[in-house]
Design an enzyme around this catalytic site. Structure first.
Site, PDB file in Angstrom:
ATOM      1  N   GLN A 129       7.541 -15.288  28.600  1.00 44.79           N
ATOM      2  CA  GLN A 129       8.181 -15.019  29.897  1.00 44.79           C
ATOM      3  C   GLN A 129       7.577 -13.775  30.532  1.00 44.79           C
ATOM      4  O   GLN A 129       8.108 -13.254  31.506  1.00 44.79           O
ATOM      5  CB  GLN A 129       9.697 -14.842  29.729  1.00 44.79           C
ATOM      6  CG  GLN A 129      10.416 -16.080  29.229  1.00 44.79           C
ATOM      7  CD  GLN A 129      10.207 -17.293  30.135  1.00 44.79           C
ATOM      8  OE1 GLN A 129       9.886 -17.174  31.303  1.00 44.79           O
ATOM      9  NE2 GLN A 129      10.372 -18.477  29.578  1.00 44.79           N
ATOM     10  N   SER A 130       6.469 -13.335  29.966  1.00 45.19           N
ATOM     11  CA  SER A 130       5.865 -12.069  30.362  1.00 45.19           C
ATOM     12  C   SER A 130       5.406 -12.057  31.823  1.00 45.19           C
ATOM     13  O   SER A 130       4.800 -13.019  32.317  1.00 45.19           O
ATOM     14  CB  SER A 130       4.686 -11.824  29.417  1.00 45.19           C
ATOM     15  OG  SER A 130       3.676 -11.100  30.041  1.00 45.19           O
ATOM     16  N   ASN A 131       5.695 -10.943  32.500  1.00 44.43           N
ATOM     17  CA  ASN A 131       5.193 -10.761  33.867  1.00 44.43           C
ATOM     18  C   ASN A 131       3.682 -10.538  33.858  1.00 44.43           C
ATOM     19  O   ASN A 131       2.994 -10.920  34.793  1.00 44.43           O
ATOM     20  CB  ASN A 131       5.877  -9.563  34.531  1.00 44.43           C
ATOM     21  CG  ASN A 131       7.364  -9.787  34.722  1.00 44.43           C
ATOM     22  OD1 ASN A 131       7.814 -10.926  34.891  1.00 44.43           O
ATOM     23  ND2 ASN A 131       8.142  -8.716  34.695  1.00 44.43           N
TER      24      ASN A 131
END
Ligand SMILES: *Cc1c(COP(=O)(O)O)cnc(C)c1O
Length: 283
Positions: free
Chosen positions: A56-58
């Site tokens: 879910q990393s930006n």
């Protein structure tokens, strides 16, 4: 072009917000700043970008957007992921794949060794970005941000930005010795953050780490953080649900002066995070 600065009111105080969230829908905030050097690298200099980390990393999304713009192949390694994430049709993972990211799962037991071995067989057209973009190359883009802040002529002495790896807060503090830089750890505790930062360089004295009053697990739903996020919505600026609430909570509780908050983007992840709050019955 410089990102604009907005003024907002919160708990009877005025705050300023550096709108790095407006730079691009996917390639925004501190990820844009951290990828600045690569963004300014000629496309034909590289073929492949490799990175690894959370689904879910930006940072993952920002790298995917960069690679699409630059026509670079993007390979992203993670531990095995759940069916639920695979089938999502919103959120950072979904959008990154739509932007062309090649996702490869590595079994838990091999993950550490595999990541450590990535650098062994590297050719000149491949570049590895460590998890969260915690690299020395990030400094250059943060110098540009520092220059924009100085140029704005805004009369504040303090800046704030929440920390994951701490790369953003650390380099900002180094580039802007005449300002106080407030940050707070969102991953692990203060000691962990300090050790992450020290791996990059010595900590300057103008970097002030505010300790959260309570422990929050990274990227897990917490009703207090949701309430801060909802309060922030009244300012008409949307902030991210993972990092921003902890920083604002600390600023409201532990500071008094005028502050310029660096909006580090990340709102693209809110859709899937809000879904998790709903599943837990917190919304
Ligand atoms: C990645 C990110 C951070 C953390 O940045 P670091 O440089 O790793 O400390 C903070 N806020 C947002 C919105 C982010 O996407």
């Amino acid at each position: 072009m410089n990102s604009p600065i907005s003024k907002i009111g919160l708990d009877g105080r005025d705050f300023y917000v550096k709108r790095d969230d407006l730079i691009d829908p996917y390639l925004a905030g501190n990820k844009y700043r951290k990828l600045y050097t690569l963004l300014n690298t000629p496309s034909n200099r590289l073929k492949t970008i490799i990175s690894y980390g959370g689904t879910q990393s930006n940072a993952m999304l920002a790298i995917a957007a960069m690679c699409q713009k630059k026509s670079w192949e993007f390979i992203y390694y993670t531990k095995p992921i759940s069916k639920a994430i695979q089938n999502e049709n919103s959120g950072n993972f979904f959008h990154s794949k739509r932007l062309g990211m090649l996702h490869v799962e590595i079994e838990h037991e091999y993950y550490r060794d595999f990541i450590a071995s990535l650098r062994l067989n590297l050719d000149e057209e491949t570049f590895i970005i460590d998890q969260g973009g915690a690299v020395e190359e990030a400094r250059c883009g943060l110098e540009v941000l520092a220059h924009e802040i100085r140029e704005s002529g805004l009369h504040v002495n303090s800046l704030a930005t929440p920390s994951g790896t701490g790369t953003t807060a650390l380099f900002l503090a180094l580039c802007l010795p005449e300002y106080n830089i407030y940050t707070t750890p969102c991953v692990g505790d203060v000691e962990y953050l300090r050790s992450q930062m020290r791996a990059l360089c010595e900590l300057p004295t103008n970097l002030i780490i505010l300790e959260p009053k309570r422990k929050y697990h990274f990227a897990k739903p917490h009703v207090e953080l949701l309430h801060v996020w909802q309060k922030l919505l009244t300012t008409k600026i949307e902030f991210d649900l993972i990092y921003a609430p902890s920083m604002w909570m600390a600023l409201l509780e532990q500071t008094k002066e005028d502050i310029l908050y660096i909006h580090s983007g990340g709102v693209s992840g809110n859709e899937s995070m809000l879904e998790r709050y709903k599943q837990k019955g917190l919304i």
